[in-house]
Structures are given as structure tokens and as C-alpha cells.
Design a protein around this motif. Structure first.
Motif, PDB file in Angstrom:
ATOM      1  N   MET A 264       0.456   3.182 -23.436  1.00 55.35           N
ATOM      2  CA  MET A 264      -0.810   3.523 -22.772  1.00 55.35           C
ATOM      3  C   MET A 264      -0.735   2.974 -21.374  1.00 55.35           C
ATOM      4  SD  MET A 264      -4.116   2.716 -24.968  1.00 55.35           S
ATOM      5  CE  MET A 264      -4.098   2.963 -26.723  1.00 55.35           C
ATOM      6  N   GLU A 265      -1.111   3.785 -20.404  1.00 57.27           N
ATOM      7  CA  GLU A 265      -0.882   3.401 -19.010  1.00 57.27           C
ATOM      8  C   GLU A 265      -2.157   3.029 -18.263  1.00 57.27           C
ATOM      9  OE1 GLU A 265       2.081   3.005 -18.426  1.00 57.27           O
ATOM     10  OE2 GLU A 265       2.702   3.496 -16.393  1.00 57.27           O
ATOM     11  N   ASP A 266      -2.011   2.088 -17.331  1.00 56.96           N
ATOM     12  CA  ASP A 266      -3.075   1.752 -16.370  1.00 56.96           C
ATOM     13  C   ASP A 266      -4.366   1.277 -17.034  1.00 56.96           C
ATOM     14  OD1 ASP A 266      -1.509   2.439 -14.118  1.00 56.96           O
ATOM     15  OD2 ASP A 266      -2.036   4.557 -14.324  1.00 56.96           O
ATOM     16  N   ILE A 267      -4.253   0.407 -18.012  1.00 53.88           N
ATOM     17  CA  ILE A 267      -5.465  -0.133 -18.625  1.00 53.88           C
ATOM     18  C   ILE A 267      -6.025  -1.178 -17.661  1.00 53.88           C
ATOM     19  CG2 ILE A 267      -6.417  -1.226 -20.693  1.00 53.88           C
ATOM     20  CD1 ILE A 267      -4.986   1.520 -21.128  1.00 53.88           C
ATOM     21  N   GLN A 329       2.555  -6.419 -17.881  1.00 52.01           N
ATOM     22  CA  GLN A 329       1.806  -6.574 -16.640  1.00 52.01           C
ATOM     23  C   GLN A 329       2.153  -5.423 -15.702  1.00 52.01           C
ATOM     24  OE1 GLN A 329       2.262 -10.318 -14.505  1.00 52.01           O
ATOM     25  NE2 GLN A 329       1.194  -9.480 -12.713  1.00 52.01           N
ATOM     26  N   HIS A 330       1.103  -4.829 -15.118  1.00 48.89           N
ATOM     27  CA  HIS A 330       1.295  -3.642 -14.275  1.00 48.89           C
ATOM     28  C   HIS A 330       0.752  -3.946 -12.881  1.00 48.89           C
ATOM     29  CE1 HIS A 330       2.207   0.491 -13.699  1.00 48.89           C
ATOM     30  NE2 HIS A 330       1.010   1.003 -13.881  1.00 48.89           N
ATOM     31  N   GLY A 331       1.501  -4.755 -12.135  1.00 49.66           N
ATOM     32  CA  GLY A 331       1.071  -5.143 -10.800  1.00 49.66           C
ATOM     33  C   GLY A 331       0.012  -6.226 -10.860  1.00 49.66           C
ATOM     34  N   THR A 333      -3.156  -5.634  -8.586  1.00 50.20           N
ATOM     35  CA  THR A 333      -4.339  -4.763  -8.489  1.00 50.20           C
ATOM     36  C   THR A 333      -3.962  -3.273  -8.511  1.00 50.20           C
ATOM     37  OG1 THR A 333      -4.207  -4.734  -6.070  1.00 50.20           O
ATOM     38  CG2 THR A 333      -5.579  -6.469  -7.083  1.00 50.20           C
ATOM     39  N   HIS A 334      -2.648  -2.977  -8.508  1.00 46.79           N
ATOM     40  CA  HIS A 334      -2.191  -1.579  -8.489  1.00 46.79           C
ATOM     41  C   HIS A 334      -2.780  -0.840  -7.288  1.00 46.79           C
ATOM     42  CE1 HIS A 334      -0.696   2.234  -9.976  1.00 46.79           C
ATOM     43  NE2 HIS A 334      -0.500   1.833 -11.216  1.00 46.79           N
ATOM     44  N   GLN A 335      -2.968  -1.557  -6.194  1.00 48.71           N
ATOM     45  CA  GLN A 335      -3.300  -1.013  -4.873  1.00 48.71           C
ATOM     46  C   GLN A 335      -2.911  -2.130  -3.930  1.00 48.71           C
ATOM     47  OE1 GLN A 335      -5.650  -3.749  -4.169  1.00 48.71           O
ATOM     48  NE2 GLN A 335      -6.888  -2.224  -3.081  1.00 48.71           N
ATOM     49  N   SER A 346      -7.531   0.981  -7.512  1.00 46.60           N
ATOM     50  CA  SER A 346      -6.575   0.479  -8.507  1.00 46.60           C
ATOM     51  C   SER A 346      -6.179   1.564  -9.500  1.00 46.60           C
ATOM     52  CB  SER A 346      -7.197  -0.673  -9.296  1.00 46.60           C
ATOM     53  OG  SER A 346      -7.279  -1.810  -8.483  1.00 46.60           O
ATOM     54  N   GLY A 347      -4.892   1.627  -9.777  1.00 49.01           N
ATOM     55  CA  GLY A 347      -4.403   2.607 -10.741  1.00 49.01           C
ATOM     56  C   GLY A 347      -3.981   3.889 -10.051  1.00 49.01           C
ATOM     57  N   TYR A 348      -4.665   4.208  -8.966  1.00 48.12           N
ATOM     58  CA  TYR A 348      -4.335   5.425  -8.219  1.00 48.12           C
ATOM     59  C   TYR A 348      -3.364   5.090  -7.095  1.00 48.12           C
ATOM     60  CZ  TYR A 348      -5.029   9.906  -5.916  1.00 48.12           C
ATOM     61  OH  TYR A 348      -4.819  11.146  -5.380  1.00 48.12           O
ATOM     62  N   PRO A 393       3.950  -0.655 -10.566  1.00 46.67           N
ATOM     63  CA  PRO A 393       3.019   0.451 -10.333  1.00 46.67           C
ATOM     64  C   PRO A 393       3.709   1.661  -9.697  1.00 46.67           C
ATOM     65  CG  PRO A 393       1.977  -1.617  -9.750  1.00 46.67           C
ATOM     66  CD  PRO A 393       3.419  -1.942 -10.075  1.00 46.67           C
ATOM     67  N   HIS A 394       3.495   2.811 -10.283  1.00 44.94           N
ATOM     68  CA  HIS A 394       4.116   4.079  -9.837  1.00 44.94           C
ATOM     69  C   HIS A 394       5.643   3.999  -9.753  1.00 44.94           C
ATOM     70  CE1 HIS A 394       0.293   5.912  -9.273  1.00 44.94           C
ATOM     71  NE2 HIS A 394      -0.029   5.322  -8.146  1.00 44.94           N
ATOM     72  N   TYR A 395       6.235   3.021 -10.405  1.00 45.15           N
ATOM     73  CA  TYR A 395       7.697   2.808 -10.350  1.00 45.15           C
ATOM     74  C   TYR A 395       8.206   2.768  -8.911  1.00 45.15           C
ATOM     75  CZ  TYR A 395       7.968   4.382 -15.303  1.00 45.15           C
ATOM     76  OH  TYR A 395       7.828   4.539 -16.651  1.00 45.15           O
TER      77      TYR A 395
HETATM   78 ZN   LIG Z   1       0.157   2.754 -13.063  1.00 47.19          ZN
END
Ligand SMILES: [Zn+2]
Length: 523
Positions: A264-267, A329-331, A333-335, A346-348, A393-395
Motif C-alpha cells: 500500500m503506497e503513500d499512507i 519509511q517513505h521520505g 514529508t514526500h515534498q 505530500s505524496g504528490y 518518494p517517486h523512486y
Molecule cells: Zn510515494
């Protein structure tokens, strides 16, 4: 932060939203997260499951004096890709060196020597040619076998080697009853077999006129690949054939239960608790083990949302972990900071790459990146979440920053970017590997669920991998896609999603916990 403070914070949060038994679990979670690094522990478990192979491997490339720098960088990139794939086999000692530095007898001291023939007409030392003809354990990949004297090749079962004019009409490779297709044409050489009885052809290249040529041939201890499968690896192409045959070439033939991974991605803290609950429920109902990538903090222009401020959602995240989901862990803040990269959400947005200039973010140094990673990790650990690894994030990050990620997390679950001089490339893996940076990387080889149509492509990838001896498939999706309230372009109904997962099961794939199945292979 001292543990007493954490407990106090936890207690305050708990009296607001949790029952007493949940509070107890929460405190235990926090202690567990603090008492060890989960990533190290999980990796140690995996390593205990893997048998010892060991041995020397030599990779010979056209680098060094006289080679055009761009070709040398390309040769090094192929060597890195090959090293990464070989990282699926334990305890190999791999050396990469220019073929011009080869000294007589070396290949006989290796478990296997790989020659990468990316430079057409590249010079070959006589000592190397002699050892190949003496049946040293060598894998010849790509050009230049034609340089060997044809009378000397005869005892190996080859009467002639000929280059085909470009573009060739060959675009697919048949291996283990599956056609590994390629959008482009193969730049291959033709070997003519003189003694078909002594040569084993593992794979054939085909064209649309019904012609076929040996693509992978085993001539005593010499293995030959008619092109370089490491050039632009595709999800359904002959790169998988090379990856699959490495075990045979090294003398550790593998056969495994086909395994599937779902993530599951970007929770993130701005997620709807109901949407997350529904997605967890679906996987729970289907008895599917899963992983999740979690963003420690949500940001949007003028907004900041923490996990603590969303107790109902946080309870779902913790429930997920209790159910056995592996958290990555995915970053942070993913921004990136206050920049629109491209939107500031975040996430985008991208966190470690500049989306607008498609280049490294100016100002994001290695130490700044490390700090972001540590801030995020601390947030998760303080919540009682135990991340087992990292997903960029976003590889997307400059090759240098992967070294930072590799230092912080010995486990990752992604496609990775590497650089060799002027060549930057991404590589996906069809099985877990330990890459050149020493990170244990779980495969993600099917990409993400984009639309109902993308599920068809993913099944195509699954069928290609199913033909391999040790097949893995791995993909990710976003919980919002399955929500009945969402009607956007990435909408996939629960029914379509469940049907897709059942189709994978019908193909023979079994959904597994990525770390509990490392030993699920019979040599
Ligand atoms: Zn992501």
C-alpha cells in the motif's frame, strides 16, 4: 527525546482516544521501536535463512586505455547491473576489471567469469581467448565471439559466428515456453552450431519471418548470450532470462514457489481513516500479507498534519502493524520544504529530486537529506511504528543520495538509480538482491496499479516471470483508488482488484511476507 516524555505524550494521547488495553499495546510498541533498529534485526533474520554459496566472480569489461569514455561508462553500467543481480547469491566476491588486464589462468580460479562485449571489435587479450577455448567457466555476453578463430571454436560446437546487419528482425526470445518480448529489435550475433548434440540452447531468438537463432547457448562450460540483456532491461524481456539463468551458471540451480508481494503506497496523516480501514479490511479478508509505505508528516501549502492529530487514522496504522504488515519509511514529508515541487503536497510532490528542472534539488546536500530521513524515522518510532526499510518518494533521487539512504536503512523496496560516469540508469530486480551499495532490496517489478487497463499489463509481467525458475511478482496500489467515493482516472473497483489478485493466485503465485520466505527455495 527521553522515553519518559514519550510515555507521557503517549498517555495524554491515549486518555483522549484509547482504551486502557490499547494504551498498554501502545507503550509496548514504543518500547519495541526504541529498543532496536527493526531493519537490522529483520535483515539478520533473512541472512540466517540463506545458504552459503561463496566463491570468486570476475566481470571483464571494455574500459581502460583506448576505449571511448562513453562506451567505458556504458560498460561499467552493465557491470553494476550484473553485480546487482549477482547480489541475489550469497557471499560471492565480485571483481570488475578491464578485459585488457586479464592474465592467463584467472578465469579458472573463479566460480564464473563474465565477459561484457559492448564494444564491437574491442581488443581481447590472447590469454583470455586461450582460456575460453580451454573451457574455462566463462559467460560471454554480447559482441566479439567472432574474433575467436573459427577452427578453435569447432570443438566447442560452433562453426561460425556472424553479426547481423542492423536493424535485425529479431524481437523476442523464447525461454521455458514463454516469449519474452521486446519493443525494440535485438542487436544480435548469429552463432552457427556445428555439433548440436554437445550444445545446449537454453533460449532462442525469433523474428516474424519464422527464423530462429540460438540466444543463450551452453557449450561445455562456456555460456553465450547473443546480445547484452542488461541494455535497457524491460519488465517482460530477455533481461529476465539472464537473471533466471545466473543460478545455473554459478552452479546453484534454484527452484522456488512463485511468490507475490503487495504494498500500500503513500499512507500519510491526511488520509481518510475509513478509506485506509477499508483497504486493510480487503487484504485481511483475502488473507494477503502486505507492506505499506508511510509518510511521517503531511504538508500542503499553508497546512501541516501530524499523525498525532489523527487518532482514528493512527489507530488504523498501528492495527496494520499488529496484523503483521511491514512498514517502510517513505521520505519525511514526500515534498520539499516550501517549494512547489510541483505542487507542495505530500505524496504528490518529489522530495529528493527537482520535478521542474528534472535534476537534483539545489541546496539538498547529503547531510540535509540525512536529516530529513532521521526526522521522519524519529516521528514513526515515537508513534510506536517500526519501519523495516526505506522507499524513496517517486523512486527519484540523485545517485549520491542513495548512499545516504543505504547508510540509514540496510533494507529497501524499490527500483534504484545508479550512476557510472556519464551514464545514469534505473534498475528493477526480479527477485531480492543485495545491491552494490550493500542494501538488501526487495523487488518491485510490476509497477503500480494505475487503471483497470494497467492490470492487464501487470498480468503480462506476471506471466513472463511465472516462466522463471524462481519467480517473484511485486506491485503497489493506493488505498484511495479502491474507495467507492473516488471516481477519478485511477479508479479501480474492489471487485477488479480482488479479481486481479485471484488471477495472480491462479497463475500459481502465493502472496507472502517478504522476509519470511527467503528460505522458501530448494537449491
Ligand atoms: Zn510515494
Amino acid at each position: 527525546m527521553p522515553l519518559t516524555f514519550l510515555l507521557l505524550a503517549a498517555f495524554t494521547a491515549a486518555i483522549l482516544s484509547l482504551s486502557f488495553s490499547n494504551l498498554k499495546t501502545l507503550i509496548m510498541d514504543i518500547r519495541a521501536a526504541r529498543s532496536h533498529d527493526e531493519s537490522q534485526k529483520v535483515l539478520a533474520d533473512v541472512q540466517r535463512q540463506i545458504s552459503t554459496l561463496g566463491g570468486e566472480v570476475l566481470i571483464l569489461v571494455h574500459t581502460g586505455p583506448g576505449i571511448i569514455p562513453a562506451y567505458a561508462d556504458q560498460a561499467r553500467s552493465y557491470a553494476v547491473k550484473l553485480q546487482n543481480l549477482l547480489g541475489s547469491f550469497p557471499n560471492l566476491h565480485i571483481t570488475v576489471k578491464p578485459v585488457s588486464e586479464y592474465t592467463g589462468g584467472q578465469a579458472f580460479q573463479t566460480r564464473r567469469t563474465f565477459y561484457l562485449g559492448n564494444v564491437y571489435g574491442g581488443l581481447l587479450p590472447k590469454a583470455f581467448v586461450d582460456d575460453v577455448l580451454q573451457d574455462a567457466p566463462v559467460t560471454w555476453i554480447g559482441h566479439n565471439l567472432w574474433q575467436l578463430p573459427s577452427d578453435a571454436l569447432l570443438p566447442l560446437g560452433i562453426s561460425a559466428v556472424q553479426n547481423l546487419p542492423l536493424p535485425t528482425s529479431f524481437d523476442r526470445v523464447e525461454y521455458r515456453n514463454h516469449a519474452f518480448k521486446r519493443p525494440g529489435r535485438l542487436d544480435i550475433s548469429e552463432v552457427k552450431l556445428s555439433d548440436k548434440a554437445s550444445v545446449r540452447v537454453h533460449a532462442w531468438a525469433h523474428d516474424h519471418q519464422g527464423r530462429r537463432l540460438p540466444y543463450v547457448a551452453q557449450l561445455k562450460r562456456l555460456w553465450y548470450f547473443a546480445d547484452i540483456p542488461l541494455e535497457e532491461p524491460g519488465e517482460t524481456d530477455r533481461y529476465l532470462v539472464l537473471a533466471d539463468l545466473l543460478g545455473d551458471m554459478l552452479g546453484q540451480k534454484r527452484s522456488c514457489v512463485p511468490r507475490a508481494l503487495v504494498r500500500m503506497e503513500d499512507i500519510q496523516p491526511n488520509e481518510s481513516a475509513a478509506v485506509l480501514r477499508r483497504a486493510i479490511g480487503l487484504l485481511e479478508r483475502e488473507h494477503i500479507p502486505f507492506s505499506a509505505t508511510v509518510i511521517p508528516e503531511f504538508r500542503a501549502p499553508g497546512r501541516r498534519v501530524s499523525w498525532e492529530s489523527r487518532p482514528e487514522l493512527l489507530a488504523e496504522l498501528r492495527r496494520m502493524q499488529r496484523l503483521g504488515a511491514r512498514i517502510f519509511q517513505h521520505g519525511y514529508t514526500h515534498q520539499y520544504e516550501v517549494q512547489a515541487n510541483p505542487k507542495g503536497i505530500s505524496g504528490y510532490d518529489y522530495e529528493f529530486w527537482d520535478a521542474r528542472t528534472d535534476a537534483p534539488l539545489s541546496g539538498l546536500t547529503a547531510s540535509a537529506a540525512r536529516e530529513r530521513l532521521e526526522l521522519g524515522k524519529t516521528i514513526l518510532q515515537d508513534l510506536g511504528i517500526r519501519p523495516v526499510g526505506w522507499v524513496t518518494p517517486h523512486y527519484a533521487a540523485p545517485a549520491e543520495l542513495y548512499e545516504v539512504f543505504a547508510q540509514a536503512y540496510p533494507i529497501a523496496y524499490e527500483r534504484r538509480t545508479y550512476r557510472t560516469g556519464s551514464v545514469t540508469f534505473e534498475q528493477f530486480f526480479p527477485y531480492p538482491v543485495r545491491d552494490v551499495l550493500g542494501t538488501y532490496i526487495l523487488p518491485e517489478n510490476m509497477d503500480q496499479v494505475e487503471t483497470p487497463a494497467s492490470l492487464q499489463h501487470m498480468l503480462e509481467v506476471a506471466r513472463a516471470n511465472r516462466a522463471l525458475q524462481c519467480p517473484w511478482v511485486s506491485f503497489f496500489f493506493h488505498p484511495y483508488q479502491l474507495s467507492p467515493d473516488y471516481q477519478g482516472e485511477h479508479k479501480v473497483t474492489e471487485r477488479q482488484f480482488t479479481a486481479f489478485m485471484r488471477q495472480l493466485s491462479q497463475l500459481g503465485f502465493r502472496f507472502v511476507d517478504p522476509f519470511k520466505s527467503a528460505s522458501d527455495t530448494s537449491p
